[in-house]
Structures are given as C-alpha cells and as structure tokens.
Design an enzyme around this catalytic site. Structure first.
Site, short mmCIF file in Angstrom:
data_model
loop_
_atom_site.label_atom_id
_atom_site.label_comp_id
_atom_site.label_asym_id
_atom_site.label_seq_id
_atom_site.Cartn_x
_atom_site.Cartn_y
_atom_site.Cartn_z
N ASP A 1 8.32 4.07 -37.08
CA ASP A 1 8.23 4.08 -35.76
C ASP A 1 9.77 4.07 -34.93
O ASP A 1 10.25 3.29 -35.54
CB ASP A 1 7.54 3.15 -35.36
CG ASP A 1 7.21 2.98 -33.61
OD1 ASP A 1 6.90 4.06 -33.45
OD2 ASP A 1 7.42 2.00 -33.00
N GLU B 1 12.51 4.10 -56.53
CA GLU B 1 12.01 3.40 -57.35
C GLU B 1 10.26 3.44 -57.83
O GLU B 1 10.04 2.93 -59.16
CB GLU B 1 12.35 1.81 -57.14
CG GLU B 1 13.85 0.94 -56.77
CD GLU B 1 13.95 0.35 -56.16
OE1 GLU B 1 13.09 -1.07 -56.67
OE2 GLU B 1 15.21 -0.18 -56.22
#
Length: 549
Positions: free
Chosen positions: A216, A265
């Site tokens: 956002d 990751e």
C-alpha cells in the site's frame, strides 16, 4: 505455525514458472465478501467458505485487503498490530486455515501490507505521545515543531489526501505528519528501527505461507529531505501528475531491493506488488526492476476513458515502459478505491474515478463486459475486483449516515465516495443480505442485486459471471495469451481496436455504432452476440470479440 510452502503451478504441477507474469489475481475486500459468523461484517471464515467459488472462477491468486488488528479509522489501512488479526475478521488460526485451504485448491494468497503509516493506536505511536517531546519513539514518525511565534502553524504546507492539513498538533505542542487521516501517522523510513520492523513483518507472514504482498502507498515511504513546502493549495490536483516531495522519491527503491532479497529466500516464488501512483508509467517501471518488486498496478490504464485512441496509447506506453526492466504489464479496471467500471463507463468521460451518478446502466454493463475481454487479452497479468464478475454497478445512492469513508467526512478532501464500490456482494437471490451472511450487511444492498447474485447468474450462458468464467478459462488454454509483451496492431476503422498475438486476434468496437468487418478467424468468445455471415461479421457497439487464427 511455520510453513514454507511451495505452491504447485495449476497447469504444469511444477515450480519456477514465474506465475505472476500472466496471473489473474482476484481482490477480496474481506468486510464485503462473505460473512461467516452472521454479524453483518465479512470475515476470514467467510472468505474461506467461498474459496471453491474462486477456484471455479479460474483465478490464480487471491489478494486480501487488510485484516490486521485496527481501530478501522480507514477500513483497516490504519494498522495497530501487523502480526495480529482484528477480532472482527477472526484469528491467526483462521488466517492459517484460509492459507492452507487456498493452497489445497491451487490458489495463492497475497496479503496487503501498509508500510507508509501505522494506526495512532500502534504501540510505538501511543508511547511516542505519552513520553512527549524528545522521546526516541517520536523519531520513528515525523514529529516537528510548528511554525509561527507560538508554533501554532503546521511545519509545512502539505495537504492530506483525505483533505485539510497533513499535520495534527498534539497536546504538548508538537505536530505529526499524516498524509491520510490523523489516525494514520506516517512512519519515518529514515529510522533503522522502521526498516528492521518491516523486514521482520515480511518474514512473519512469509513463514505463515502467504505467497506475496500488495504494498500500500508504495510510492510514499520516503519524503524529500527537510520536508520542503510545495508552495500552493489544491495539491490533490497534482497527485499522479507531478513530482511531489512526499511521493515517488528515489529513496524508496533501496527499501524494495532489501525486501526482494527476503522474498527470494523463500521457495514458491513469493512476490510483491506495488501500489505506486506516479506521474508516468516510466516512473512506475522503476518499482519493478529485476532486483525490486515483481509487479506494479497500472493506474494509467484504470483511468483511461472508453476511447480507442486513449486506450491504444496507454497500452503501447505501458508495454514499452515494462520491456526495459523485464517486468510484466498489469491491467486493472476496478478496485476498492474507485467507482466500479460498470458505472464509470455508464457516465460521460472526464468525470474522474469517483462518481455519484449511476449513468446509463445498460450502456455501462455493455462496455464493462467489452472492457473485460480487452483486458484479459492483453499481455501480462490482470486484476479482478470482487463483484465485477457479476457486473455489479457502484451503489451511488447510499445515505450519508451509513457512509464510512473517512474522506467523505473531511472537508476539501478527495471525493470520499468509495463506499459505493464496497457494498457487500450478493451470493443468493434471497435472504437479508442475498447470501452475504445471516445477519444483514454493514452497508445496504440494492434490491436489484438479487438478480445479479452468483446464484442467479450461474448456468446462464448470457450472464456476466459465465462470461468471466469462459474468458479466464480460454485465456489459460490459449498458448498466445497471458505472459509476454507481444502485441501487433492490425488495420481497423477509426474507433475500432484490433490486435494480434500468437494464433489470436482481439477486436474491440468503441465507436458506439454497428461496424461491419472481415472475419479474423474462428470466433472463440464475444462480450455480446455477434452475427457472422461468410467472411464478414457485424460487430455491435461496445463489443469485444476473440478469434483464434
């Protein structure tokens, strides 16, 4: 509760597919999607119960608007605790169950992340107020002394997106910055504790198994050094059109590069999507460079009028901007902040994206259906806002007393009519809330929505819902649709768009009148009935046709 989940591709059963490059992503506004406990407010249990519907619709991922612990000053975009679920929506166990069920159905889950500001009820901000000037916690926000002899004036001339000054004075005389509501103080991303906290928040939800984040106000985290004055009023008119000292500063990109390393990751191709209002599509492309975020919303496309020349230009510019950074273009017609496109297209152009007039409902729906087929034929990823697959219009006649949009209640703010696109969606033809829940709905639904419900449209070959189902299925099945940036414009009369992709042609009539054209191949799908006669066909006004060649 840790679950590093590798979501299988729904078509190939493999991973490493870069699924986001052609995904159809469905936005769920939780309070208005489905109510599981009958209190009139949508919740996670309600969403979970309707996941099979989304699987059958054919979407690839579900984006959930905020469900975090919040005082709800701005419908959950004022977060008090980023690691807790607001009781109105459920619990962390409910979120865990929703994520697990979605994955079992082949759906990915994207959650909203609100890093520009917190709630004024966040523990950091409450302590900052309580401890007073000089508190180390105040450095995590933008606290400043005021101007004037007694500090009675705001520190600068910035205006809130919701209207009025972007500063509120505290009881001890200092001011704090809030680009949105006063209950949403802006975080100071120059402070290392803020960056550390959000990296931890990312890992928390990734460990929960979410497949990505919608960021956002991704353009707002970094402010220009010194917080300089803009030098004029009516600043809202500049948003998205000019460089602002509080939006689209280059420093945001260092933040997103650090986030990308975390996302990479994790297995399962986790992604992040930028909500970035920028002056140009080229500036938007900066957010999706190979070492930053994966997608960015295309607000220039959302705001384009129903006009052939305007749409062709924004399509060309969008694709051209994304090519150098290797990112997919995205296409969206509606979301929780703008008037639904079935109503925007029902009105004359040039009225903006928040309207109060219903317009010509028949015209709006016809154009909305045509716009959907155009959007789904374009290269890249597409977003669908809940209820648009039902052809829902905006509710433009909500009584003022039921409105909850904070900008509606603030003078001189943005239009503040977002509640009209947030009315709970109808599932059945009967019931106090047309199947939304057993306890009514938090915003009143029009009586006409019974006929627009999922139940009423399912199985009706001419319905908007079935059009969406067929279109998404055809998009997935056709090798020339989805990912890529290939698009070749074909010769067409003025007011008609025609383009080719591999083994595919899309034709759109935006003229407002019937047009006779040569057949382009085998007709696959049309947004309205089309008469084919030999090697020519009659394309009605505001109609899109898909062909295989």
């Amino acid at each position: 509760m840790t679950q590093h989940f590798t979501a299988p591709d729904r078509l190939t059963g493999t991973t490493g597919t870069q699924w986001w490059r052609d995904a159809v992503i469905y936005q769920v506004y939780p309070r208005s999607f489905a109510d599981g406990n009958g209190d009139g407010m949508g919740d996670l249990d309600g969403v979970r119960s309707r996941l099979p519907y989304l699987r059958d619709l054919g979407v690839d991922a579900v984006w959930l608007s905020p469900f975090y612990a919040s005082p709800q000053a701005d419908a959950g975009y004022d977060v008090a605790d980023y690691r807790a679920i607001d009781p109105m929506f459920g619990t962390l166990l409910d979120a865990d169950a929703l994520i697990r069920d979605a994955h079992e159905l082949g759906l990915r889950i994207i959650v909203d992340l609100v890093p520009n500001h917190s709630s004024d009820q966040h523990e950091w901000f409450k302590r900052a107020l309580a401890e007073g000037p000089g508190s180390p916690l105040r450095a995590r926000y933008h606290f400043r002394p005021g101007k004037g002899e007694h500090g009675q004036l705001p520190p600068n001339d910035w205006e809130s997106i919701f209207g009025g000054p972007a500063w509120t004075r505290t009881d001890d005389g200092e001011w704090y910055l809030h680009l949105f509501a006063p209950e949403q103080p802006d975080l100071n991303w120059d402070h290392p504790a803020v960056a550390d906290e959000f990296r931890s928040i990312l890992r928390f939800w990734l460990d929960m198994g979410v497949d990505g984040f919608r960021v956002d106000v991704a353009h707002g985290l970094v402010k220009a050094p010194g917080l300089p004055d803009i030098g004029g009023a009516d600043q809202l008119k500049l948003l998205g059109n000019d460089v602002m000292p509080f939006f689209d500063q280059d420093g945001v990109h260092e933040i997103y590069r650090s986030w990308r390393t975390i996302l990479d990751e994790y297995d399962g191709e986790r992604i992040a999507v930028a909500e970035a209002w920028t002056p140009t599509v080229e500036r938007t492309a900066n957010y999706v460079r190979p070492d930053e975020l994966h997608q960015a919303f295309n607000f220039q496309y959302l705001g384009a009028p129903w006009d052939a020349a305007a749409l062709r230009e924004v399509i060309d510019v969008s694709l051209a901007a994304m090519r150098p950074v290797g990112a997919p273009a995205t296409w969206v017609l509606s979301n929780h902040d703008v008037t639904r496109h079935a109503t925007r297209f029902a009105n004359p152009p040039g009225l903006g994206t928040q309207l109060r007039t219903p317009g010509d409902r028949e015209l709006g729906l016809r154009r909305a259906r045509a716009a959907t087929l155009l959007m789904l034929a374009l290269p890249g990823s597409a977003y669908v806002y809940q209820g648009e697959e039902l052809g829902l219009p905006d509710v433009t006649d909500l009584p003022d007393e039921v409105r909850q949009d904070p900008s509606f209640h603030r003078a001189a703010g943005q239009d503040g009519f977002r509640d009209g696109c947030r009315v709970p969606i109808p599932w059945t033809v009967e019931g106090s809330s047309y199947g939304f829940g057993e306890g009514g709905s938090w915003l009143p639904q029009p009586d006409s929505w019974a006929g627009l419900s999922v139940q009423a449209q399912t199985g009706d070959a001419d319905s908007t819902l079935e059009l969406y189902r067929r279109a998404i299925a055809a998009r997935r099945a056709h090798p020339g649709l989805g990912a890529g940036d290939d698009l070749r414009w074909l010769e067409a009369p003025d007011g008609v768009l025609a383009f080719a992709r591999e083994g595919f042609v899309c034709t759109v009539n935006l003229t407002g009148r019937l047009v006779s054209l040569p057949v382009s191949g085998r007709l696959v799908l049309a947004s309205a009935p089309v008469a084919v006669d030999g090697d020519r066909f009659e394309l009605p006004a505001d109609t899109t046709v898909w062909w295989t060649v």
